[in-house]
Write an enzyme that holds these catalytic residues in place. Sequence first.
Site, PDB file in Angstrom:
ATOM      1  N   PHE A   1       3.286   6.886   1.374  1.00 46.67           N
ATOM      2  CA  PHE A   1       4.366   7.776   0.641  1.00 46.67           C
ATOM      3  C   PHE A   1       3.695   8.565  -0.599  1.00 46.67           C
ATOM      4  O   PHE A   1       4.693   9.029  -1.299  1.00 46.67           O
ATOM      5  CB  PHE A   1       5.574   6.707   0.255  1.00 46.67           C
TER       6      PHE A   1
ATOM      7  N   PRO B   1       0.933  -1.069   0.222  1.00 49.38           N
ATOM      8  CA  PRO B   1       0.008  -0.066   0.037  1.00 49.38           C
ATOM      9  C   PRO B   1       0.953   1.243  -0.033  1.00 49.38           C
ATOM     10  O   PRO B   1       1.790   1.317   0.785  1.00 49.38           O
ATOM     11  CB  PRO B   1      -0.859  -0.103   1.508  1.00 49.38           C
ATOM     12  N   CYS B   2       0.793   2.188  -1.247  1.00 49.01           N
ATOM     13  CA  CYS B   2       1.175   3.356  -1.241  1.00 49.01           C
ATOM     14  C   CYS B   2       0.872   4.568  -0.648  1.00 49.01           C
ATOM     15  O   CYS B   2       1.797   5.416  -0.699  1.00 49.01           O
ATOM     16  CB  CYS B   2       1.456   3.730  -2.706  1.00 49.01           C
ATOM     17  N   GLN B   3      -0.251   4.619   0.101  1.00 46.71           N
ATOM     18  CA  GLN B   3      -0.684   5.826   0.640  1.00 46.71           C
ATOM     19  C   GLN B   3       0.403   6.546   1.588  1.00 46.71           C
ATOM     20  O   GLN B   3       0.239   7.992   1.630  1.00 46.71           O
ATOM     21  CB  GLN B   3      -1.999   5.773   1.304  1.00 46.71           C
TER      22      GLN B   3
END
Length: 392
Positions: free
Chosen positions: A85, A81-83
């Site tokens: 960054f 999950p990239c949220q």
Amino acid sequence: MDSIELFTGAGGLALGTHVAGFHHLGLYEWDEDACETLRENARAEALPGIREWRVHQADVRINSYAIFGQGMLDLVAGGAPCQPFSLGGKHQAQDDSRNMIPEFVRAVRELQPRAFILENVKGLTRQSFRNYFEYIRLQLTYPTVTKKRDEEWTAHLHRLEEVKTKGRHKGLRYNVVTELLNAADYGVPQVRERVFFVGFRDDTGLKWHFPEPTHSLDALVWEQYITGDYWKRHGVRSPPSKPARLGLKLSDLEERDEPFPTKPWKTVRDAIVDLPEPRVGRECGKFSNHKLNPGAKAYPGHTGSPLDMPAKTLKAGVHGVPGGENMLALPDGRLRYFTVREAARLQTFPDSWHFEGAWSEAMRQLGNAVPVDLAAVVANSVAEKLRSSGGH
């Protein structure tokens, strides 16, 4: 070659690694709609060989990997999950509860695959995250040098740095390579920058580098405004004037007397040219997920993607309703939302791949996905190297 994937989402990375020849023994994803997308496509066998995919709706924080054995897998892959960054998120990074990179490291530590592929957003390479980026790289290099209970991540980083500088680590070690890739440079009709961590277990003795780009903006501008071949290919008139923002690039290219070794960047027009015009509330012919969602509006900083360039980065909309850059800006000034099928084309999913859920949910799945073709480029290169060394 056997693999598992974490944080599978709608299946972009899973499809890319599948095309490269990896056999998925397990796909792990917690989101219900994304899992339904994976299951429905597996049942329909949207691509050959995926009917046997085992989809697990699970929280990876409580996963046990004992069933796969240690050192038996060829690949562990995932787009954590990239949220934490994301440039569009809250930038909490290591302090964000959604940061699942430690769970990817745990999977590598427990499974000890011959190789791994971890993908994340460009925001991870920001200067403010520089130390944490290095922390991720060192954790993946020495996955058995674990964080102690109540130890701050910075203290763990310092211990990892000491292990590296001593140069005598006898435990599990991976040779890790990182690079920021632009999907457009590999034939994806979207400017989408993603950072990849690729590692090979040290005992494989393999040397590897990221594949070279195959497409370029220069080659596209050459075809559009020097030779005009782009417009001829699509059977449309070239614009009456050249974009001002390409002025300097055009002046350089006009002095060139030979074509480029790379192919042109693919554009939105290239991607959707054969799709019928979408209609509100109605699917179009044989193409699933291809109906128009009304109400597109431009607002500051969100003006849509031009038809004759690669799309801007599709957004998942976790910090607001998907819209903004998930719009098409037509040459006559009109704006409309991309249909789910058009967005899937921009992410290079096959037309047979159906997305479950309402428009906003399907667009969220797509906004979080790895472009299939970009995943396949990286995975093919990894697979080729692993095959060259024999093994499983």
